[in-house]
Design a protein around this motif. Structure first.
Motif, PDB file in Angstrom:
ATOM      1  N   TYR A   6       1.091  -1.236   0.049  1.00 36.45           N
ATOM      2  CA  TYR A   6      -0.173  -0.229   0.093  1.00 36.45           C
ATOM      3  C   TYR A   6       1.333   1.210   0.237  1.00 36.45           C
ATOM      4  O   TYR A   6       0.886   2.251  -0.460  1.00 36.45           O
ATOM      5  CB  TYR A   6      -1.275   0.176   1.010  1.00 36.45           C
ATOM      6  N   ASN A  27      -7.627   5.209  -6.515  1.00 34.56           N
ATOM      7  CA  ASN A  27      -8.951   4.229  -6.045  1.00 34.56           C
ATOM      8  C   ASN A  27      -8.601   3.497  -4.687  1.00 34.56           C
ATOM      9  O   ASN A  27      -8.811   3.923  -4.359  1.00 34.56           O
ATOM     10  CB  ASN A  27     -10.026   3.539  -6.960  1.00 34.56           C
ATOM     11  N   ALA A  28      -7.725   3.062  -4.627  1.00 38.59           N
ATOM     12  CA  ALA A  28      -6.814   1.833  -3.284  1.00 38.59           C
ATOM     13  C   ALA A  28      -7.029   3.415  -2.223  1.00 38.59           C
ATOM     14  O   ALA A  28      -6.915   2.896  -0.901  1.00 38.59           O
ATOM     15  CB  ALA A  28      -5.774   1.859  -3.514  1.00 38.59           C
ATOM     16  N   TYR A  30      -9.349   5.706  -1.994  1.00 38.02           N
ATOM     17  CA  TYR A  30     -10.249   5.538  -1.080  1.00 38.02           C
ATOM     18  C   TYR A  30     -10.764   4.379  -0.598  1.00 38.02           C
ATOM     19  O   TYR A  30     -12.031   4.707  -0.070  1.00 38.02           O
ATOM     20  CB  TYR A  30     -11.254   6.437  -2.591  1.00 38.02           C
ATOM     21  N   ASP A  31     -10.361   3.394  -0.545  1.00 40.97           N
ATOM     22  CA  ASP A  31     -10.919   2.529  -0.441  1.00 40.97           C
ATOM     23  C   ASP A  31     -10.043   1.935   0.995  1.00 40.97           C
ATOM     24  O   ASP A  31      -8.827   1.813   1.686  1.00 40.97           O
ATOM     25  CB  ASP A  31     -10.203   1.128  -0.615  1.00 40.97           C
ATOM     26  N   GLN A  32     -11.207   2.499   1.905  1.00 36.88           N
ATOM     27  CA  GLN A  32     -10.942   2.626   3.593  1.00 36.88           C
ATOM     28  C   GLN A  32     -10.552   1.212   3.726  1.00 36.88           C
ATOM     29  O   GLN A  32     -10.501   0.340   4.941  1.00 36.88           O
ATOM     30  CB  GLN A  32     -12.152   3.097   4.266  1.00 36.88           C
ATOM     31  N   SER A  33     -11.062  -0.310   3.571  1.00 39.73           N
ATOM     32  CA  SER A  33     -10.599  -1.258   4.012  1.00 39.73           C
ATOM     33  C   SER A  33      -9.356  -1.992   3.776  1.00 39.73           C
ATOM     34  O   SER A  33      -8.991  -3.077   3.214  1.00 39.73           O
ATOM     35  CB  SER A  33     -11.850  -2.010   3.178  1.00 39.73           C
ATOM     36  N   PHE A  34      -8.419  -0.882   2.324  1.00 38.04           N
ATOM     37  CA  PHE A  34      -7.533  -1.992   1.444  1.00 38.04           C
ATOM     38  C   PHE A  34      -6.898  -2.301   2.827  1.00 38.04           C
ATOM     39  O   PHE A  34      -6.287  -1.552   4.075  1.00 38.04           O
ATOM     40  CB  PHE A  34      -7.342  -0.674   0.834  1.00 38.04           C
ATOM     41  N   TYR A  47      -7.379 -10.145  -1.901  1.00 39.16           N
ATOM     42  CA  TYR A  47      -8.518  -9.203  -1.134  1.00 39.16           C
ATOM     43  C   TYR A  47      -9.486  -8.434  -2.153  1.00 39.16           C
ATOM     44  O   TYR A  47      -9.973  -7.128  -2.802  1.00 39.16           O
ATOM     45  CB  TYR A  47      -7.828  -8.652  -0.717  1.00 39.16           C
ATOM     46  N   ASN A  51     -13.320  -7.884  -3.259  1.00 37.25           N
ATOM     47  CA  ASN A  51     -14.099  -6.032  -2.785  1.00 37.25           C
ATOM     48  C   ASN A  51     -13.223  -5.240  -4.014  1.00 37.25           C
ATOM     49  O   ASN A  51     -13.790  -3.957  -3.526  1.00 37.25           O
ATOM     50  CB  ASN A  51     -12.882  -6.837  -1.855  1.00 37.25           C
ATOM     51  N   ALA A  52     -12.634  -5.267  -4.478  1.00 35.48           N
ATOM     52  CA  ALA A  52     -11.977  -3.820  -5.220  1.00 35.48           C
ATOM     53  C   ALA A  52     -12.928  -3.853  -6.885  1.00 35.48           C
ATOM     54  O   ALA A  52     -12.574  -4.043  -7.898  1.00 35.48           O
ATOM     55  CB  ALA A  52     -10.653  -4.009  -5.328  1.00 35.48           C
ATOM     56  N   TYR A  54     -13.232  -1.212  -8.387  1.00 37.87           N
ATOM     57  CA  TYR A  54     -12.703   0.116  -8.810  1.00 37.87           C
ATOM     58  C   TYR A  54     -11.614  -0.803  -9.623  1.00 37.87           C
ATOM     59  O   TYR A  54     -10.964  -0.125 -10.563  1.00 37.87           O
ATOM     60  CB  TYR A  54     -12.365   0.774  -7.394  1.00 37.87           C
TER      61      TYR A  54
END
Length: 72
Positions: A6, A27-28, A30-34, A47, A51-52, A54
């Motif tokens: 990340y 996009n990652a 803004y991904d709160q769960s990344f 993951y 889940n993605a 995007y």
């Protein structure tokens, strides 16, 4: 100290770019769960697959992972 995937991915952000890896990074962000602390390919890949929405295809992740590995 090695960067997590990340942390590396955040260095690829560029909101004005149409580059697929830059869009993935944007996009990652803004991904709160990344999984921000994970550095294992399989965990991140799972993951993203689950889940993605995007991420248009996993080849983009594979390319980003290759760049991540090269940066280590």
């Amino acid at each position: 100290m090695n960067k997590t995937f990340y942390q590396f991915l955040m260095t690829q952000r560029n909101p004005g770019s149409a580059d697929p890896i830059a869009e993935f990074a944007n996009n990652a962000f803004y991904d709160q769960s990344f999984p921000k602390q994970v550095d294992q390919f399989d965990q991140i890949s799972k993951y993203l697959e689950e889940n993605a929405s995007y991420l248009p295809n996993m080849e983009i992740f594979d390319d980003a992972w290759k760049l991540y590995q090269e940066s280590m």
